[in-house]
Motif scaffolding. Structure first.
Motif, mmCIF file in Angstrom:
data_model
loop_
_atom_site.group_PDB
_atom_site.id
_atom_site.type_symbol
_atom_site.label_atom_id
_atom_site.label_comp_id
_atom_site.label_asym_id
_atom_site.label_seq_id
_atom_site.Cartn_x
_atom_site.Cartn_y
_atom_site.Cartn_z
ATOM 1 N N SER A 1 2.392 4.677 4.252
ATOM 2 C CA SER A 1 3.182 3.799 5.122
ATOM 3 C C SER A 1 4.488 4.471 5.532
ATOM 4 C CB SER A 1 3.474 2.471 4.416
ATOM 5 O OG SER A 1 2.284 1.781 4.143
ATOM 6 N N GLN B 1 1.310 -3.020 7.571
ATOM 7 C CA GLN B 1 0.480 -3.357 6.418
ATOM 8 C C GLN B 1 0.610 -4.847 6.068
ATOM 9 O OE1 GLN B 1 1.188 -0.738 3.136
ATOM 10 N NE2 GLN B 1 -0.406 -1.641 1.872
ATOM 11 N N ASP C 1 -2.091 0.204 9.852
ATOM 12 C CA ASP C 1 -1.847 0.354 8.415
ATOM 13 C C ASP C 1 -2.734 -0.650 7.686
ATOM 14 O OD1 ASP C 1 -0.885 0.937 5.920
ATOM 15 O OD2 ASP C 1 1.238 0.876 6.490
HETATM 16 MG MG LIG Z 1 1.222 1.302 2.538
#
Ligand SMILES: [Mg+2]
Ligand SMILES: Nc1ncnc2c1ncn2[C@@H]1O[C@H](COP(=O)(O)OP(=O)(O)OP(=O)(O)O)[C@@H](O)[C@H]1O
Lengths: 271, 254
Positions: free
Chosen positions: B45, B89, B167
């Motif tokens: 990330s 995410q 993500d």
């Molecule tokens: Mg991540």
């Protein structure tokens, strides 16, 4: 605790290291707040303005603060009248209650009480909201969607607070004076008409303006502290809670400090 | 081979003593889909956030469409972001706005589109992620986690960006919806010619959407190759990851 540079042999913090670190920390914090304030001010005073967000914030900050401001003001006005009456009694000056109440409320208490109450209600609310947005990556998401958080989030709150605080203070002034009148007429046996006449005679545009100008500055402080602490909130519920507390304490202290500085300034220039 | 749209060159990023990225080199070309594998906490990330300019690398360069954008600000940064979509995410939906306002956020704000047109387009895009018009007027808090993910996905693709970061697009979705999302990613890349960078732990998804797979380990890309070679990469780390074994060279930091 085990950091050798801050603890002396006895296990107590080394006061010099502590003082030095504290000062440096404070200076860099002031620097960061100044930069943040500069960028917010720039976004607030240059187009394009986000009018939808501005209106939302005016309602949230201004309208919904009316009850708390009104209630605080009526009690402060009432207590003020009572105290002045008791104090004035000692040298036979009870008749000045309406004059001192209106002076104290318009120049000083209307604005400070409103500022302090909003440092609680509004600053902490802004910090918690922005903090939650920060830790859930919503601020990052704003940036990727080409929305500048200074324009989209901070400037509308800044402008809304600076615009609505004077109105709230005006309301606090009126209700505060009414609180004084209520106590004076119903508890202290003042004649209602005379009380009102004395109040109106003694009321000046200058005193009211002093309170309103203070209010604009307090509004800026309140919004900036909330946005700043929220925007640097660390992850998790504790981080957001901490941001809310820090912002509230910071805003309250700054409101009082600014109040003193502004009072000095107005006295100096003879208003 | 076509010129890459995005290149990361020797990107490094630390948080205090935590050396997360230690010289990442990766690139992706238009019409290509790159999948990045890596253990939890390996910095995937963080890598995307550096690529997008949400974090500034300590060292190295980010090159977008031939331009060094590492330290871009203001107008240049906006110009890049207008061509990039990002699925966070966590979804990162705006909880003060409705679902359709989230999806149409860029259209409403940066592009100043009329609300009715923006709403039509948002509902159209929601259909692609298998969400009906009935969710459009709800708030993110009123829909399930998997639905939020898909709303976030719709928001990332609504403007048909040239480069899209996903993500963990299929995490938390049932296998049928997950496969629909895989198809959607493929459509973005093959039909619209976008470059896609996806992060996933879902090997089925990786195999389906990837043209190329790369693995991030200890802050570097330790393996990269065509998706078809993922089962004979000759790299123990990749093998362990692909087969999901606890034994092997990758050990959890305890
Ligand atoms: Mg991540
Ligand atoms: N803003 C930040 N400040 C400090 N450390 C951070 C920050 N963001 C990430 N990290 C650290 O960087 C490391 C990598 O985090 P990252 O979120 O990139 O992992 P990841 O590979 O995406 O993991 P996952 O698969 O669990 O999502 C972690 O050790 C994390 O603690």
């Amino acid at each position: 605790m085990s950091d050798a540079s801050t603890t002396s042999s006895g296990g107590f913090p080394n006061p010099l290291a502590w003082l030095g670190r504290g000062t440096l920390g404070l200076l860099s914090e002031i620097g960061r707040i100044s930069i943040f304030s500069g960028r917010t001010g720039l976004a607030a005073f240059s187009p394009p303005w986000n009018l939808t967000q501005l209106w939302k914030q005016i309602v949230a900050i201004g309208f919904y603060s009316l009850p708390v401001v009104g209630l605080s003001a009526v009690f402060i006005g009432a207590a003020l009248a009572l105290n002045i009456y008791t104090g004035g009694n000692r040298f036979g000056a009870e008749q000045f209650v309406p004059n001192i109440v209106v002076l104290g409320i318009t120049r000083e208490l209307g604005a400070t009480i409103t500022g302090l109450m909003l440092a609680g209600r509004v600053t902490a609310g802004i910090a918690a909201e922005i903090g939650a947005m920060k830790v859930t990556e919503q601020i990052d998401a704003l940036k990727t969607l080409s929305a500048n958080p200074f324009r989209y989030l901070y400037a509308p709150r800044f402008l809304a607070a600076a615009l609505t605080l004077p109105i709230l203070v005006l309301v606090a002034d009126i209700i505060g004076v009414m609180g004084g009148w209520l106590v004076s007429v119903y508890a202290l046996d003042f004649d209602s008409t005379t009380y009102i006449r004395n109040t109106v005679d003694f009321l000046t545009m200058e005193d009211v303006s002093v309170g309103l100008i203070k209010a604009v500055i307090f509004g800026m402080v309140i919004a900036l502290m909330g946005c700043y602490q929220g925007s640097k909130s660390s992850a998790g519920a504790t981080g957001v809670g901490r941001a809310a507390t820090l912002s509230m304490v910071g805003a309250a202290v700054l409101v009082l400090a600014a109040n003193y500085v502004l009072s000095t300034f107005f006295v100096q220039i003879g208003i | 081979m076509t010129k890459p749209l995005l290149e990361l060159i020797g990107v490094e990023k630390s948080f205090g003593p935590n050396h997360v990225l230690r010289g990442v080199d990766i690139d992706v070309a238009p019409g290509r889909s790159l999948v990045i594998l890596g253990g939890s906490g390996s910095g995937k990330s963080v890598m995307l956030k550096n690529a997008l300019g949400l974090m500034t690398p300590d060292a190295g360069k980010i090159v977008f469409d031939g331009e060094d954008v590492t330290h871009d600000q203001g107008k240049e940064r906006e110009a890049m972001r207008a061509r990039v979509g990002m699925l966070f995410q966590s979804g990162a939906l705006f909880d003060s706005l409705t679902v359709w306002e989230n999806v149409a956020f860029r259209l409403l704000n940066a592009d100043k589109m009329k609300r009715s047109d923006a709403k039509d387009q948002a509902i159209e895009t929601l259909k692609k992620v298998r969400l009906g018009a009935s969710v459009a007027d709800l708030r993110p808090a009123e829909i399930s986690g998997g639905m939020q993910k898909r709303v976030a996905l719709a928001r990332a693709i609504i403007t048909k960006p040239d480069l899209i970061f996903f993500d963990e697009p299929t995490t938390g979705l049932d296998p049928i919806t997950a496969d629909a999302i895989n198809d959607l990613i493929i459509e973005q890349v093959k039909a619209l010619g976008a470059a896609a960078v996806s992060i996933t732990h879902d090997m089925a998804s990786a195999r389906k959407v990837a043209d190329e797979i790369a693995m991030l380990y200890e802050g570097k890309i330790i393996w990269r190759g065509p998706a078809s070679e993922i089962d004979h990469s000759g790299n123990d780390h990749v093998d362990q990851f692909v087969h999901g074994r606890a034994d092997g060279p990758i050990q959890p930091a305890l």
